[in-house]
Write a protein that holds these residues in place. Structure first.
Motif, PDB file in Angstrom:
ATOM      1  N   ALA A 297       8.337  12.650  15.418  1.00  0.00           N
ATOM      2  CA  ALA A 297       8.461  12.417  13.933  1.00  0.00           C
ATOM      3  C   ALA A 297       9.143  11.325  13.187  1.00  0.00           C
ATOM      4  O   ALA A 297       8.563  10.835  12.335  1.00  0.00           O
ATOM      5  CB  ALA A 297       9.321  13.765  13.550  1.00  0.00           C
ATOM      6  N   THR A 298      10.072  10.416  14.025  1.00  0.00           N
ATOM      7  CA  THR A 298      10.322   9.314  13.709  1.00  0.00           C
ATOM      8  C   THR A 298       9.365   8.118  13.700  1.00  0.00           C
ATOM      9  O   THR A 298       9.424   7.330  12.731  1.00  0.00           O
ATOM     10  CB  THR A 298      11.842   8.866  14.521  1.00  0.00           C
ATOM     11  OG1 THR A 298      12.578   9.884  14.612  1.00  0.00           O
ATOM     12  CG2 THR A 298      12.209   7.486  14.223  1.00  0.00           C
ATOM     13  N   LEU A 299       8.604   8.320  14.727  1.00  0.00           N
ATOM     14  CA  LEU A 299       7.558   7.421  14.811  1.00  0.00           C
ATOM     15  C   LEU A 299       6.352   7.243  13.680  1.00  0.00           C
ATOM     16  O   LEU A 299       6.071   6.491  13.158  1.00  0.00           O
ATOM     17  CB  LEU A 299       6.724   7.439  16.238  1.00  0.00           C
ATOM     18  CG  LEU A 299       5.616   6.372  16.665  1.00  0.00           C
ATOM     19  CD1 LEU A 299       6.425   4.917  16.502  1.00  0.00           C
ATOM     20  CD2 LEU A 299       5.050   6.742  17.920  1.00  0.00           C
ATOM     21  N   TYR A 300       5.899   8.670  13.642  1.00  0.00           N
ATOM     22  CA  TYR A 300       4.707   8.897  12.799  1.00  0.00           C
ATOM     23  C   TYR A 300       5.165   9.214  11.424  1.00  0.00           C
ATOM     24  O   TYR A 300       4.690   8.457  10.368  1.00  0.00           O
ATOM     25  CB  TYR A 300       3.956   9.787  13.344  1.00  0.00           C
ATOM     26  CG  TYR A 300       3.060   9.615  14.484  1.00  0.00           C
ATOM     27  CD1 TYR A 300       1.772   8.743  14.236  1.00  0.00           C
ATOM     28  CD2 TYR A 300       3.604  10.019  15.629  1.00  0.00           C
ATOM     29  CE1 TYR A 300       1.143   8.315  15.387  1.00  0.00           C
ATOM     30  CE2 TYR A 300       3.010   9.391  16.985  1.00  0.00           C
ATOM     31  CZ  TYR A 300       1.511   8.644  16.738  1.00  0.00           C
ATOM     32  OH  TYR A 300       0.859   8.388  17.582  1.00  0.00           O
ATOM     33  N   ILE A 301       6.074  10.129  11.234  1.00  0.00           N
ATOM     34  CA  ILE A 301       6.686  10.435   9.646  1.00  0.00           C
ATOM     35  C   ILE A 301       7.495   9.568   9.144  1.00  0.00           C
ATOM     36  O   ILE A 301       7.190   8.880   7.830  1.00  0.00           O
ATOM     37  CB  ILE A 301       7.139  11.664   9.760  1.00  0.00           C
ATOM     38  CG1 ILE A 301       6.327  12.893  10.248  1.00  0.00           C
ATOM     39  CG2 ILE A 301       7.699  12.119   8.441  1.00  0.00           C
ATOM     40  CD1 ILE A 301       6.988  14.112  10.311  1.00  0.00           C
ATOM     41  N   GLY A 302       8.333   8.838   9.917  1.00  0.00           N
ATOM     42  CA  GLY A 302       9.153   7.702   9.610  1.00  0.00           C
ATOM     43  C   GLY A 302       8.208   6.309   8.846  1.00  0.00           C
ATOM     44  O   GLY A 302       8.430   5.724   7.990  1.00  0.00           O
ATOM     45  N   GLU A 303       7.283   6.233   9.812  1.00  0.00           N
ATOM     46  CA  GLU A 303       6.172   5.057   9.624  1.00  0.00           C
ATOM     47  C   GLU A 303       5.466   5.287   8.388  1.00  0.00           C
ATOM     48  O   GLU A 303       5.252   4.564   7.633  1.00  0.00           O
ATOM     49  CB  GLU A 303       5.339   4.914  10.747  1.00  0.00           C
ATOM     50  CG  GLU A 303       4.603   3.738  10.627  1.00  0.00           C
ATOM     51  CD  GLU A 303       5.311   2.435  11.277  1.00  0.00           C
ATOM     52  OE1 GLU A 303       4.546   1.167  10.730  1.00  0.00           O
ATOM     53  OE2 GLU A 303       6.209   2.447  11.644  1.00  0.00           O
ATOM     54  N   ASN A 305       6.326   6.999   5.854  1.00  0.00           N
ATOM     55  CA  ASN A 305       7.314   6.940   4.609  1.00  0.00           C
ATOM     56  C   ASN A 305       7.489   5.327   4.206  1.00  0.00           C
ATOM     57  O   ASN A 305       7.585   5.129   3.126  1.00  0.00           O
ATOM     58  CB  ASN A 305       8.756   7.781   4.926  1.00  0.00           C
ATOM     59  CG  ASN A 305       8.700   9.041   5.049  1.00  0.00           C
ATOM     60  OD1 ASN A 305       7.761   9.583   4.503  1.00  0.00           O
ATOM     61  ND2 ASN A 305       9.452   9.606   5.586  1.00  0.00           N
ATOM     62  N   ASP A 306       7.518   5.103   5.301  1.00  0.00           N
ATOM     63  CA  ASP A 306       7.570   3.377   5.068  1.00  0.00           C
ATOM     64  C   ASP A 306       6.328   2.833   4.326  1.00  0.00           C
ATOM     65  O   ASP A 306       6.307   1.908   3.171  1.00  0.00           O
ATOM     66  CB  ASP A 306       7.855   2.498   6.564  1.00  0.00           C
ATOM     67  CG  ASP A 306       9.254   2.860   6.907  1.00  0.00           C
ATOM     68  OD1 ASP A 306      10.093   3.063   6.207  1.00  0.00           O
ATOM     69  OD2 ASP A 306       9.378   2.440   8.183  1.00  0.00           O
ATOM     70  N   VAL A 307       5.299   3.259   4.746  1.00  0.00           N
ATOM     71  CA  VAL A 307       3.839   2.976   4.137  1.00  0.00           C
ATOM     72  C   VAL A 307       4.004   3.340   2.762  1.00  0.00           C
ATOM     73  O   VAL A 307       3.590   2.459   1.694  1.00  0.00           O
ATOM     74  CB  VAL A 307       2.648   3.306   4.940  1.00  0.00           C
ATOM     75  CG1 VAL A 307       1.441   3.116   4.195  1.00  0.00           C
ATOM     76  CG2 VAL A 307       2.624   2.816   6.270  1.00  0.00           C
ATOM     77  N   PHE A 308       4.460   4.583   2.447  1.00  0.00           N
ATOM     78  CA  PHE A 308       4.315   5.111   0.856  1.00  0.00           C
ATOM     79  C   PHE A 308       5.322   4.328   0.313  1.00  0.00           C
ATOM     80  O   PHE A 308       5.078   4.124  -0.790  1.00  0.00           O
ATOM     81  CB  PHE A 308       4.436   6.469   1.158  1.00  0.00           C
ATOM     82  CG  PHE A 308       3.598   7.258   1.957  1.00  0.00           C
ATOM     83  CD1 PHE A 308       2.213   7.197   1.742  1.00  0.00           C
ATOM     84  CD2 PHE A 308       3.962   8.412   2.145  1.00  0.00           C
ATOM     85  CE1 PHE A 308       1.348   7.739   2.257  1.00  0.00           C
ATOM     86  CE2 PHE A 308       2.879   9.293   3.259  1.00  0.00           C
ATOM     87  CZ  PHE A 308       1.449   8.888   2.904  1.00  0.00           C
ATOM     88  N   SER A 309       6.401   3.792   0.569  1.00  0.00           N
ATOM     89  CA  SER A 309       7.560   3.289   0.117  1.00  0.00           C
ATOM     90  C   SER A 309       6.787   1.888  -0.611  1.00  0.00           C
ATOM     91  O   SER A 309       7.395   1.333  -1.510  1.00  0.00           O
ATOM     92  CB  SER A 309       8.895   3.165   0.583  1.00  0.00           C
ATOM     93  OG  SER A 309       8.554   2.456   1.867  1.00  0.00           O
ATOM     94  N   TYR A 310       6.212   1.165   0.363  1.00  0.00           N
ATOM     95  CA  TYR A 310       5.734  -0.214   0.266  1.00  0.00           C
ATOM     96  C   TYR A 310       4.615  -0.266  -0.834  1.00  0.00           C
ATOM     97  O   TYR A 310       4.560  -0.928  -1.696  1.00  0.00           O
ATOM     98  CB  TYR A 310       5.085  -0.811   1.481  1.00  0.00           C
ATOM     99  CG  TYR A 310       4.351  -2.032   1.505  1.00  0.00           C
ATOM    100  CD1 TYR A 310       5.054  -3.215   1.309  1.00  0.00           C
ATOM    101  CD2 TYR A 310       2.939  -1.984   1.515  1.00  0.00           C
ATOM    102  CE1 TYR A 310       4.340  -4.309   1.128  1.00  0.00           C
ATOM    103  CE2 TYR A 310       2.260  -3.133   1.444  1.00  0.00           C
ATOM    104  CZ  TYR A 310       2.867  -4.372   1.046  1.00  0.00           C
ATOM    105  OH  TYR A 310       2.381  -5.397   0.939  1.00  0.00           O
ATOM    106  N   LEU A 311       3.786   0.909  -0.650  1.00  0.00           N
ATOM    107  CA  LEU A 311       2.546   1.218  -1.835  1.00  0.00           C
ATOM    108  C   LEU A 311       3.197   1.220  -3.045  1.00  0.00           C
ATOM    109  O   LEU A 311       2.723   0.965  -4.133  1.00  0.00           O
ATOM    110  CB  LEU A 311       1.833   2.236  -1.500  1.00  0.00           C
ATOM    111  CG  LEU A 311       0.935   2.130  -0.023  1.00  0.00           C
ATOM    112  CD1 LEU A 311       0.087   3.221   0.468  1.00  0.00           C
ATOM    113  CD2 LEU A 311       0.033   1.026  -0.299  1.00  0.00           C
ATOM    114  N   GLY A 312       4.372   2.253  -3.278  1.00  0.00           N
ATOM    115  CA  GLY A 312       5.168   2.409  -4.374  1.00  0.00           C
ATOM    116  C   GLY A 312       5.380   0.969  -5.034  1.00  0.00           C
ATOM    117  O   GLY A 312       5.567   0.937  -6.292  1.00  0.00           O
TER     118      GLY A 312
END
Length: 316
Positions: A297-303, A305-312
């Motif tokens: 979960a840390t590897l995939y979901i956390g990754e 979330n980082d992508v979504f925050s970057y796009l935002g």
């Protein structure tokens, strides 16, 4: 006339009752070790194949490749690129090395397993293969190929998972992880938990525990050498330690199986396992499930979330 002795007639004699029969479990049969030697040959073959694919003279000047005059196409990369006498990072990446961007971004999850059969160089390969034969053959002789095969692969997966999570913290470009170290440390961890959970069958308990802890400490110390990924060692060791409570649990001393008691005897038998063995089994299963789930979960979901925050941030 005197009285006749009651024991003068052999038919009237009284004999003491026979002692109750004692039943023992036959000694366990030793398994023939073939899976660990197969892993050994697979690692050797993959290293030879990686050197063939690497083809140092085809990409660099022949004079830059180590021992080109003797090895030709199989010559090693320069020392400044790979001090372990092996192929380039480019070759390891092509053959299945563990890399965070490829596992997460390209969904190449098979790299969790393939990286276990790749090695960075001759020195890396020899150190791991010596440990594999020294530790793995004994365990397979005692517990069989199925248990040791599952233990090896799941421990290697645990080492790969912690290693790839560590890559995200390092933030170093072109970082890859290879080697059977995670699986090998899993075997060491399983040996420790096997000693603890099967405590009643060992005679010299302190000597066995001391020698095993010494071997584990020396192997973990190797992880502090530069360019060695200790996170894979720790992840594999912890996975193997908890898997040992589940996979390598053996009946306690004095237990006798029903099939070894003749019919008609009502023998008082010990229970097959002790209460603490069941306790460690349940605790280990829960710990493993939570650990693997949290890591993924840390590897995939956390990754994500980082992508979504970057796009935002870019859209704003």
């Amino acid at each position: 006339m005197g009285k006749k002795s009651p024991f003068s007639d052999i038919e009237a004699a009284r004999y003491p009752p026979p002692p109750p029969p004692t039943f023992y479990m036959p000694p366990p049969t030793q398994w023939f070790s073939w899976l660990v030697p197969l892993f050994f040959l697979a690692n050797i073959a993959m290293f030879v194949y990686s050197m063939y694919i690497n083809d140092c003279p085809g990409y660099l000047n022949e004079d830059d490749c180590l021992w080109y005059q003797y090895l030709g196409k199989f010559s090693f990369q320069p020392f400044n690129e790979n001090p372990l006498l092996g192929p380039s990072v480019r070759t390891l990446r092509v053959l299945g090395a563990l890399e965070r961007d490829l596992v997460v971004g390209e969904n190449e999850v098979w790299r969790f397993i393939t990286c276990m059969f790749l090695h960075a160089g001759v020195i890396h390969l020899l150190a791991n293969m010596f440990s594999l034969l020294f530790i793995g053959v004994r365990l397979e002789n005692e517990f069989g190929f199925l248990k040791i095969g599952v233990l090896y692969l799941l421990s290697g997966f645990g080492g790969s998972l912690l290693s790839i999570l560590h890559m995200g913290d390092v933030k170093a470009p072109n970082t890859v992880s290879v080697g059977a170290s995670g699986a090998l440390f899993g075997l060491l961890g399983a040996m420790l938990s096997e000693l603890l959970t099967n405590w009643t069958i060992y005679l010299n308990k302190c000597a066995a525990l001391t020698s095993l802890l010494l071997i584990i400490g020396l192997n973990l110390a190797v992880g502090f050498i530069p360019h060695v990924d200790n996170s894979a060692h720790i992840g594999g060791f912890l996975s193997g330690f908890f898997l040992g409570f589940v996979i390598l649990m053996r009946p306690q001393f004095g237990y006798v199986n029903n099939k070894y008691i003749p019919p008609g005897y009502d023998a008082k038998r010990k229970s097959k396992y002790k209460g603490y063995q069941y306790f460690f089994l349940v605790l280990s299963v829960i710990t493993l499930l939570i650990g693997y789930a949290y890591g993924l979960a840390t590897l995939y979901i956390g990754e994500s979330n980082d992508v979504f925050s970057y796009l935002g941030n870019t859209e704003s």
